[in-house]
Design a protein around this motif. Structure first.
Motif, PDB file in Angstrom:
ATOM      1  N   SER A  29       0.873  -1.188   0.148  1.00 49.02           N
ATOM      2  CA  SER A  29      -0.049  -0.024  -0.045  1.00 49.02           C
ATOM      3  C   SER A  29       0.857   1.269   0.019  1.00 49.02           C
ATOM      4  O   SER A  29       2.230   1.234   0.351  1.00 49.02           O
ATOM      5  CB  SER A  29      -0.694  -0.143   1.145  1.00 49.02           C
ATOM      6  OG  SER A  29      -0.116   0.336   2.412  1.00 49.02           O
ATOM      7  N   TRP A  30       0.433   2.234  -0.475  1.00 53.11           N
ATOM      8  CA  TRP A  30       0.948   3.654  -0.244  1.00 53.11           C
ATOM      9  C   TRP A  30       1.606   3.978   1.217  1.00 53.11           C
ATOM     10  O   TRP A  30       2.702   4.330   1.316  1.00 53.11           O
ATOM     11  CB  TRP A  30       0.312   4.733  -0.812  1.00 53.11           C
ATOM     12  CG  TRP A  30       0.286   4.688  -2.247  1.00 53.11           C
ATOM     13  CD1 TRP A  30      -0.793   4.001  -3.073  1.00 53.11           C
ATOM     14  CD2 TRP A  30       1.327   5.056  -3.253  1.00 53.11           C
ATOM     15  NE1 TRP A  30      -0.546   4.105  -4.377  1.00 53.11           N
ATOM     16  CE2 TRP A  30       0.759   4.822  -4.688  1.00 53.11           C
ATOM     17  CE3 TRP A  30       2.455   5.501  -3.166  1.00 53.11           C
ATOM     18  CZ2 TRP A  30       1.473   5.040  -5.865  1.00 53.11           C
ATOM     19  CZ3 TRP A  30       3.323   5.637  -4.219  1.00 53.11           C
ATOM     20  CH2 TRP A  30       2.808   5.324  -5.507  1.00 53.11           C
ATOM     21  N   LYS A  31       0.792   3.440   2.207  1.00 52.81           N
ATOM     22  CA  LYS A  31       1.244   3.576   3.605  1.00 52.81           C
ATOM     23  C   LYS A  31       2.631   2.948   4.049  1.00 52.81           C
ATOM     24  O   LYS A  31       3.426   3.548   4.723  1.00 52.81           O
ATOM     25  CB  LYS A  31       0.037   3.381   4.434  1.00 52.81           C
ATOM     26  CG  LYS A  31      -1.127   4.065   4.460  1.00 52.81           C
ATOM     27  CD  LYS A  31      -2.205   3.481   5.268  1.00 52.81           C
ATOM     28  CE  LYS A  31      -3.490   4.402   4.981  1.00 52.81           C
ATOM     29  NZ  LYS A  31      -4.713   4.104   5.820  1.00 52.81           N
ATOM     30  N   THR A  32       2.712   1.800   3.280  1.00 53.97           N
ATOM     31  CA  THR A  32       4.122   0.917   3.601  1.00 53.97           C
ATOM     32  C   THR A  32       5.127   1.112   2.706  1.00 53.97           C
ATOM     33  O   THR A  32       6.111   0.437   2.714  1.00 53.97           O
ATOM     34  CB  THR A  32       3.527  -0.515   3.924  1.00 53.97           C
ATOM     35  OG1 THR A  32       3.067  -0.851   2.766  1.00 53.97           O
ATOM     36  CG2 THR A  32       2.766  -0.609   5.135  1.00 53.97           C
ATOM     37  N   CYS A  33       4.696   1.859   1.511  1.00 49.42           N
ATOM     38  CA  CYS A  33       5.725   1.801   0.332  1.00 49.42           C
ATOM     39  C   CYS A  33       7.020   2.059   0.599  1.00 49.42           C
ATOM     40  O   CYS A  33       8.028   1.412   0.379  1.00 49.42           O
ATOM     41  CB  CYS A  33       5.167   2.697  -0.652  1.00 49.42           C
ATOM     42  SG  CYS A  33       6.353   2.858  -2.108  1.00 49.42           S
ATOM     43  N   THR A  35       8.717   2.132   3.685  1.00 51.00           N
ATOM     44  CA  THR A  35       9.153   1.017   4.404  1.00 51.00           C
ATOM     45  C   THR A  35       9.734  -0.351   3.921  1.00 51.00           C
ATOM     46  O   THR A  35      10.989  -0.664   4.188  1.00 51.00           O
ATOM     47  CB  THR A  35       8.388   0.755   5.550  1.00 51.00           C
ATOM     48  OG1 THR A  35       7.590   2.033   6.248  1.00 51.00           O
ATOM     49  CG2 THR A  35       8.831  -0.231   6.479  1.00 51.00           C
ATOM     50  N   GLU A  43       2.241   9.254  -2.996  1.00 53.69           N
ATOM     51  CA  GLU A  43       0.937   8.693  -3.251  1.00 53.69           C
ATOM     52  C   GLU A  43       0.051   9.676  -4.219  1.00 53.69           C
ATOM     53  O   GLU A  43      -0.641   9.239  -5.097  1.00 53.69           O
ATOM     54  CB  GLU A  43       0.009   8.407  -2.149  1.00 53.69           C
ATOM     55  CG  GLU A  43      -1.249   7.901  -2.122  1.00 53.69           C
ATOM     56  CD  GLU A  43      -1.924   7.630  -1.027  1.00 53.69           C
ATOM     57  OE1 GLU A  43      -3.032   6.685  -1.095  1.00 53.69           O
ATOM     58  OE2 GLU A  43      -1.560   7.829  -0.042  1.00 53.69           O
TER      59      GLU A  43
END
Length: 97
Positions: A29-33, A35, A43
């Protein structure tokens, strides 16, 4: 200059073909990209910037809806390519076996 010219394709085109041929749609997901890839992810613009990361392979967790993936200045091993004509008549580069 036609599609089937004798000059080699530009390096960015070769890299794009390699990326498209060797990667599968990501599940990140863009939230974890950032990391999971170690790259800079935007995003809003759907961009992933992996320049100067010393990568030897394309990160597998790139978000599937990425519109721009920058892989310049990494440690990829060149892959020999050959030109073939695709089913739709388009000029395509593929990896040699």
């Amino acid at each position: 200059m036609g599609l089937l010219s004798s000059s080699p394709p530009p390096p960015h085109l070769i890299l794009l073909v390699i990326v498209l041929a060797s990667s599968r749609p990501g599940s990140a997901s863009w939230k974890t990209c950032e990391t999971v890839t170690g790259c800079t992810c935007n995003e809003g613009k759907k961009e992933v910037n992996c320049q100067y990361k010393g990568l030897k392979a394309v990160p597998s967790e790139i978000p599937a809806d990425t519109k721009s993936l920058d892989l310049k200045y990494n440690a990829f091993t060149p892959t020999p390519l050959r030109r073939v004509q695709g089913a739709d008549g388009a000029d395509v580069a593929e990896r040699e076996q």
